[in-house]
Enzyme design. Structure first.
Site, PDB file in Angstrom:
ATOM      1  N   GLU A   1      50.833 -34.190  46.272  1.00 27.16           N
ATOM      2  CA  GLU A   1      51.663 -34.783  44.941  1.00 27.16           C
ATOM      3  C   GLU A   1      52.706 -34.228  44.726  1.00 27.16           C
ATOM      4  O   GLU A   1      53.051 -33.069  44.943  1.00 27.16           O
ATOM      5  CB  GLU A   1      50.529 -34.942  43.900  1.00 27.16           C
ATOM      6  CG  GLU A   1      49.482 -36.288  43.920  1.00 27.16           C
ATOM      7  CD  GLU A   1      50.426 -37.355  43.355  1.00 27.16           C
ATOM      8  OE1 GLU A   1      51.312 -37.458  43.096  1.00 27.16           O
ATOM      9  OE2 GLU A   1      49.592 -38.469  43.108  1.00 27.16           O
TER      10      GLU A   1
ATOM     11  N   ARG B   1      42.330 -33.858  33.291  1.00 30.44           N
ATOM     12  CA  ARG B   1      43.201 -32.947  33.895  1.00 30.44           C
ATOM     13  C   ARG B   1      44.365 -33.528  33.801  1.00 30.44           C
ATOM     14  O   ARG B   1      44.717 -34.668  33.718  1.00 30.44           O
ATOM     15  CB  ARG B   1      42.619 -32.951  35.315  1.00 30.44           C
ATOM     16  CG  ARG B   1      42.833 -33.993  36.431  1.00 30.44           C
ATOM     17  CD  ARG B   1      42.807 -33.444  37.627  1.00 30.44           C
ATOM     18  NE  ARG B   1      42.689 -34.499  38.800  1.00 30.44           N
ATOM     19  CZ  ARG B   1      43.897 -35.269  38.922  1.00 30.44           C
ATOM     20  NH1 ARG B   1      45.075 -34.944  38.475  1.00 30.44           N
ATOM     21  NH2 ARG B   1      43.763 -36.151  39.935  1.00 30.44           N
TER      22      ARG B   1
ATOM     23  N   ASN C   1      47.903 -34.750  35.503  1.00 33.37           N
ATOM     24  CA  ASN C   1      48.238 -35.671  36.864  1.00 33.37           C
ATOM     25  C   ASN C   1      49.859 -35.284  36.968  1.00 33.37           C
ATOM     26  O   ASN C   1      50.156 -34.274  37.065  1.00 33.37           O
ATOM     27  CB  ASN C   1      47.948 -36.957  36.583  1.00 33.37           C
ATOM     28  CG  ASN C   1      47.742 -37.701  37.904  1.00 33.37           C
ATOM     29  OD1 ASN C   1      47.250 -36.902  39.086  1.00 33.37           O
ATOM     30  ND2 ASN C   1      48.059 -38.929  38.213  1.00 33.37           N
TER      31      ASN C   1
ATOM     32  N   ASN D   1      50.972 -41.560  35.710  1.00 36.38           N
ATOM     33  CA  ASN D   1      51.457 -41.323  37.006  1.00 36.38           C
ATOM     34  C   ASN D   1      53.184 -41.056  36.940  1.00 36.38           C
ATOM     35  O   ASN D   1      53.798 -40.519  36.310  1.00 36.38           O
ATOM     36  CB  ASN D   1      51.039 -42.316  38.000  1.00 36.38           C
ATOM     37  CG  ASN D   1      50.079 -41.664  39.068  1.00 36.38           C
ATOM     38  OD1 ASN D   1      50.708 -40.356  39.778  1.00 36.38           O
ATOM     39  ND2 ASN D   1      49.054 -42.274  39.423  1.00 36.38           N
TER      40      ASN D   1
ATOM     41  N   ASP E   1      51.527 -45.478  41.951  1.00 36.94           N
ATOM     42  CA  ASP E   1      51.164 -44.157  42.000  1.00 36.94           C
ATOM     43  C   ASP E   1      52.468 -43.344  41.718  1.00 36.94           C
ATOM     44  O   ASP E   1      53.128 -43.444  40.317  1.00 36.94           O
ATOM     45  CB  ASP E   1      50.620 -43.701  43.163  1.00 36.94           C
ATOM     46  CG  ASP E   1      50.044 -42.346  43.194  1.00 36.94           C
ATOM     47  OD1 ASP E   1      50.421 -41.436  42.265  1.00 36.94           O
ATOM     48  OD2 ASP E   1      48.975 -42.145  43.783  1.00 36.94           O
TER      49      ASP E   1
END
Length: 321
Positions: free
Chosen positions: A35, A127, A129, A178, A232
């Protein structure tokens, strides 16, 4: 009839032909949940994370080599943002904290040196991202439910932070925060909440960092919910076109945000495409991270470069901290 080379661009334009792109893996680039790709001009390197391993990675363009480091004492690393004026310091999302990690880009172990801020202490199952800096160096990033159903428990939020200031909430009721991208020419901010199956545009004031007037500009819903594509990560080229990664689609869609038209589908040999960023000396290489979640077979988790797109993008912006 042969077409002279000097007339080839005109020939392509007139007859609507497209030049082919090429997808190639980076060497030893595996990340179980790759990521946050960020191109750093100063080092000519692509930084990214192996999110659920607490690792940072750096692909050195000149050496054609990937360096990896484990952040000491951390199990999660959601993003990596180089800090302005501090070549070996990075803002990293660890659990619900944004910490500063010191790494020389080579050593196998990196250390947390301080904490910038923390969010959502009441949501222990959340959490960080995705996160990025806007073109002025502000932090924008969001959270998600880490344990349980993110579609049911929309406890995530999108945040903004500026050096010397407090953290503020940009948007609540988020499932999986995202992709983010900005377009200064058109005064726009683009944002993805994966659980909404769409890309939204906002009017954006670059002087104040305020986003307003959300509008859906790209919808990834299909006829049946089980077939919905999961948007995403996100990036943008210098012409304002968006590149939308799909976590369950083996594809990055190049999209014209003004009308939602798909200009190109970039295909990959693995399913879980997580994010993308332009880089390289000429900013014309699209670097793409992927994941190997839920027992995906090889080459899942490989990081790729895409060339031949006839497009250029923007480098990552340093975080002002």
């Amino acid at each position: 009839m042969q077409t002279p080379i000097r007339f080839l661009p005109l020939f392509i334009a007139l007859f609507g032909l497209t030049m082919s792109y090429k997808v190639e893996p980076l060497p030893d680039s595996y990340a179980g949940l790759g990521e946050g790709p960020h191109w750093d001009v100063a080092t000519q390197s692509l930084y990214y994370v192996d999110l659920e391993a607490g690792k940072l990675l750096r692909y050195d363009f000149k050496e054609n080599k990937v360096y990896k480091t484990q952040i000491e004492g951390q199990k999660l690393a959601a993003f990596v943002l180089p800090i302005e004026g501090k070549p070996h310091e990075f803002a990293v999302g660890c659990a619900r904290s944004v910490v500063v990690v010191k790494w020389d880009g080579v050593s196998p172990v990196a250390k947390v040196v301080r904490t910038l801020f923390e969010v959502q202490q009441e949501f222990q199952l959340n959490r960080w991202n995705d996160a990025k800096t806007d073109p002025r160096g502000r932090f924008f990033g969001g959270t998600m439910r880490y344990v349980g159903d993110e579609f049911q428990f929309r406890h995530g939020e999108l945040y903004k932070w500026e050096a010397g200031g407090d953290v503020s909430i940009v948007k609540g009721d988020v499932g999986i925060s995202n992709g983010l991208a900005w377009d200064e020419k058109n005064q726009k901010f683009y944002y993805i909440d994966t659980t909404d199956y769409e890309v939204k545009s906002y009017d954006y004031d670059f002087e104040t960092g305020v986003a307003s007037n959300p509008k859906v500009i790209f919808n990834l819903r299909k006829t049946s919910p089980k077939d919905h594509l999961l948007p995403d990560g996100l990036t943008i080229d210098t012409k304002g076109n968006l590149y939308v990664a799909t976590f369950n689609g083996a594809t990055i869609f190049k999209v014209n945000p003004s009308n939602g038209e798909v200009l190109l589908e970039i295909k990959f040999p693995t399913k879980q495409i997580t994010s993308a960023a332009f880089g390289g000396p000429n900013l014309d290489i699209l670097y793409v991270t992927t994941a190997a979640k839920f027992d995906q077979p090889e080459p899942a988790g490989t990081t790729y470069k895409v060339t031949g797109l006839n497009a250029t993008g923007y480098p990552g912006t340093y975080l002002k901290a």
